[in-house]
Motif scaffolding. Sequence first.
Motif, mmCIF file in Angstrom:
data_model
loop_
_atom_site.group_PDB
_atom_site.id
_atom_site.type_symbol
_atom_site.label_atom_id
_atom_site.label_comp_id
_atom_site.label_asym_id
_atom_site.label_seq_id
_atom_site.Cartn_x
_atom_site.Cartn_y
_atom_site.Cartn_z
ATOM 1 N N UNK A 1 6.946 17.445 88.172
ATOM 2 C CA UNK A 1 6.689 18.861 87.790
ATOM 3 C C UNK A 1 7.912 19.552 88.285
ATOM 4 N N UNK A 2 8.720 20.462 87.411
ATOM 5 C CA UNK A 2 9.738 21.598 88.128
ATOM 6 C C UNK A 2 8.896 22.815 87.967
ATOM 7 N N UNK A 3 8.994 23.524 89.230
ATOM 8 C CA UNK A 3 8.482 24.644 89.593
ATOM 9 C C UNK A 3 9.393 25.707 89.827
ATOM 10 N N UNK A 4 9.597 26.619 88.633
ATOM 11 C CA UNK A 4 10.884 27.485 88.801
ATOM 12 C C UNK A 4 10.294 28.735 88.512
ATOM 13 N N UNK A 5 8.966 28.980 88.881
ATOM 14 C CA UNK A 5 8.306 30.359 88.754
ATOM 15 C C UNK A 5 7.905 30.775 90.301
ATOM 16 N N UNK B 1 8.739 19.473 92.308
ATOM 17 C CA UNK B 1 10.360 19.786 92.836
ATOM 18 C C UNK B 1 10.073 21.682 92.461
ATOM 19 N N UNK B 2 10.186 22.061 93.583
ATOM 20 C CA UNK B 2 10.264 23.659 93.555
ATOM 21 C C UNK B 2 11.563 24.171 93.862
ATOM 22 N N UNK B 3 12.185 25.173 93.026
ATOM 23 C CA UNK B 3 13.242 25.590 93.104
ATOM 24 C C UNK B 3 13.173 27.152 93.120
ATOM 25 N N UNK B 4 14.291 27.738 93.418
ATOM 26 C CA UNK B 4 14.522 29.236 93.549
ATOM 27 C C UNK B 4 14.410 29.679 91.947
ATOM 28 N N UNK B 5 13.266 30.679 91.950
ATOM 29 C CA UNK B 5 13.289 30.875 90.260
ATOM 30 C C UNK B 5 14.421 31.696 89.856
ATOM 31 N N UNK B 6 14.945 31.430 88.600
ATOM 32 C CA UNK B 6 16.123 32.111 88.176
ATOM 33 C C UNK B 6 15.874 32.002 86.499
#
Length: 86
Positions: free
Chosen positions: A33-37, A59-64
């Motif tokens: 799962x890509x968590x971009x929120x 995978x947690x990324x900086x929200x953009x």
Amino acid sequence: TGDVQKILFSRQKIQHAARMSAATFSYDNQWRALICLPLQKVAGFMLLARCVEMGMKAVVVEPTLDISKYLEKYTPDLISLSVAQW
């Protein structure tokens, strides 16, 4: 729509909601799962809760607004987006 309100949910209710989503959508524990929120908001937090409950990779990324580089890099099976990210 109004002022932000804090709502508390028990751990059991969050786990139950995650399990119900998994059953409804047939999640697989091999998924990524890509968590971009933002995790401090319901949508981001609940996606993380689903990953933990189902044993999925997160995978947690900086929200953009531009998530294209993350889609190419991580090839997620599951992702939640805001309307602006779509």
